[in-house]
Design an enzyme around this catalytic site. Structure first.
Site, mmCIF file in Angstrom:
data_model
loop_
_atom_site.group_PDB
_atom_site.id
_atom_site.type_symbol
_atom_site.label_atom_id
_atom_site.label_comp_id
_atom_site.label_asym_id
_atom_site.label_seq_id
_atom_site.Cartn_x
_atom_site.Cartn_y
_atom_site.Cartn_z
ATOM 1 N N LYS A 117 -12.214 -5.050 2.327
ATOM 2 C CA LYS A 117 -11.620 -4.249 3.393
ATOM 3 C C LYS A 117 -12.565 -3.094 3.687
ATOM 4 O O LYS A 117 -12.780 -2.216 2.844
ATOM 5 C CB LYS A 117 -10.264 -3.731 2.946
ATOM 6 N N ARG A 135 -11.119 7.383 4.157
ATOM 7 C CA ARG A 135 -10.843 6.382 3.114
ATOM 8 C C ARG A 135 -12.137 5.820 2.506
ATOM 9 O O ARG A 135 -12.112 4.786 1.853
ATOM 10 C CB ARG A 135 -10.033 5.229 3.706
ATOM 11 N N ARG A 173 -2.920 2.962 12.566
ATOM 12 C CA ARG A 173 -2.511 4.223 11.926
ATOM 13 C C ARG A 173 -1.559 5.002 12.813
ATOM 14 O O ARG A 173 -0.659 5.693 12.324
ATOM 15 C CB ARG A 173 -3.750 5.047 11.564
ATOM 16 N N CYS A 226 -0.088 4.122 1.808
ATOM 17 C CA CYS A 226 -0.432 5.067 2.881
ATOM 18 C C CYS A 226 0.682 5.263 3.920
ATOM 19 O O CYS A 226 0.780 6.326 4.520
ATOM 20 C CB CYS A 226 -1.743 4.681 3.549
ATOM 21 N N LYS A 262 -11.649 -8.098 6.231
ATOM 22 C CA LYS A 262 -11.035 -7.260 7.251
ATOM 23 C C LYS A 262 -11.978 -6.129 7.605
ATOM 24 O O LYS A 262 -12.497 -5.518 6.672
ATOM 25 C CB LYS A 262 -9.740 -6.725 6.647
ATOM 26 N N CYS A 284 0.856 -1.180 0.000
ATOM 27 C CA CYS A 284 0.000 0.000 0.000
ATOM 28 C C CYS A 284 0.894 1.233 0.000
ATOM 29 O O CYS A 284 2.092 1.135 0.264
ATOM 30 C CB CYS A 284 -0.924 0.011 1.210
ATOM 31 N N TYR A 315 -2.564 -9.752 15.959
ATOM 32 C CA TYR A 315 -1.530 -9.214 16.850
ATOM 33 C C TYR A 315 -1.302 -10.136 18.045
ATOM 34 O O TYR A 315 -0.351 -9.950 18.794
ATOM 35 C CB TYR A 315 -1.908 -7.791 17.302
#
Ligand code: PBG
Ligand code: ZN
Length: 336
Positions: free
Chosen positions: A205, A227, A215, A132, A258, A130, A323
């Site tokens: 997504k 977004r 972020r 971003c 997601k 990506c 995570y």
């Protein structure tokens, strides 16, 4: 009173007594329908340039921005735990409007991939693709005025994918939600002779409120707007399935949804519909909700983590990006 009690006592549930199979742990294990294995889990890693440096990520408990050498050490710990793979996100030293850092072969993702490839760990190496993290404006594509320019972004994304594939990625994961991004990556990779690099498509997504901690970790909050002109409206299931259909047709090797816990219905429907492997990304905000509640003593951390991962797999995901990969893997080994 006596009479009432004896009357209720004769009421029986009939022949069906599902509790029979819940009598003890051995029986419960015998009839358990869903098992999560560490090999299904992918751990996100945030990488930076440099050497022997790590920087705690305040919004993501237990996660760090790591230089390539330390990322290598972390990956080898994850491999020892039996985890299936790592997903790399890069945080560059500087950002610009075009996101030049994304396809810099000296950038942290490419550096880390080369190291991991050299090490030969039994891990699938995945690179998020990506812009971003690399753009000064924080959007996932390049801009035309204040609009994200879909088609001009495609060549930038393909260029990044080629750099990561050359550096050793097994899988590249386009997450920008640009139309045609899977086809652009496939033809770019094939054109560069990288026919064996697979594509993990972030197909459905959603424009979600649950990406906040990420972020902060990646410094990728858009400097203006949001977004919603490229990520999906979470209200739309048919559109999500259509996105998956398009990605499959464009050559995706794995389809992903997601966030995970807000997409269980999509996983279940996709499982019936597609014969490709399905993945789900338990995103940073999902992790943060569990961490915060556990910290207050409101939920049991281990229980909540394993329960959510089990539900994601039960719904249809064969692969979960989480995570909690390291914690979950060590708990799953204990409970075997
Ligand atoms: C970048 C990207 C994001 C996530 C994965 N890839 C952030 C975003 O779209 O803003 C979110 C992951 C997370 O929240 O854990 N396109
Ligand atoms: Zn992005």
């Amino acid at each position: 009173m006596r009479e009432l009690i004896s009357k209720t006592a004769v009421i029986t549930p009939g022949a069906e007594r599902p509790r029979r199979l819940r009598t003890n742990p051995a029986l419960r294990a015998l009839v358990r329908e869903t098992r999560v294995d560490p090999s299904q889990l992918i751990a996100p890693l945030f990488v930076i340039n440099g050497h022997d440096h790590r920087h705690e990520i305040a919004s993501l408990q237990g996660h760090f921005r790591l230089t390539p050498d330390l990322a290598l050490r972390e990956a080898s710990r994850l491999a020892d735990l039996g985890i299936g793979g790592v997903l790399l996100f890069g945080i560059p030293e500087s950002k610009d409007a075009e996101g030049s850092g994304a396809d810099d072969p000296r950038g942290p993702v490419a550096e880390t991939l080369r190291g991991l490839r050299r090490e030969g760990l039994p891990l699938a190496l995945v690179a998020d693709v990506c812009l971003c993290e690399y753009t000064s404006h924080g959007h996932c594509g390049v801009l035309d005025g204040e609009k994200v320019d879909n088609d001009r972004s495609l060549s930038r994304l393909a260029a990044a994918a080629i750099v990561y594939a050359e550096a050793g990625a097994d899988l590249v994961g386009p997450s920008a939600m640009m139309d045609g991004q899977v086809a652009a990556l496939r033809s770019g990779l094939d054109g560069a002779g990288l026919v064996d690099t697979a594509i993990l498509a972030y197909s459905s997504k959603q424009a979600s409120s649950l990406y906040g901690p990420f972020r902060e970790a990646a410094g990728s909050t858009p400097s203006f707007g949001d977004r919603k002109s490229y990520q999906m409206d979470s209200a739309n299931a048919h559109e999500a399935l259509r996105e998956m259909e398009l990605d499959a047709a464009e050559g995706a090797d794995i389809l992903m949804v997601k966030p995970a816990i807000t997409s269980l219905d999509l996983l279940a429907r996709a499982r019936d519909r597609f014969d490709l492997p399905l993945a789900a990304y338990q995103v940073s905000g999902e992790a943060a909700m569990i961490e915060a509640a556990a910290e207050r003593g409101w939920v049991n951390r281990r229980g909540a983590v394993l329960e959510s991962l089990t539900a994601i797999v039960r719904a249809g995901a064969g692969i979960v990006i989480t995570y909690f990969a390291a914690d979950a893997a060590s708990w799953l080994r204990e409970t075997r």
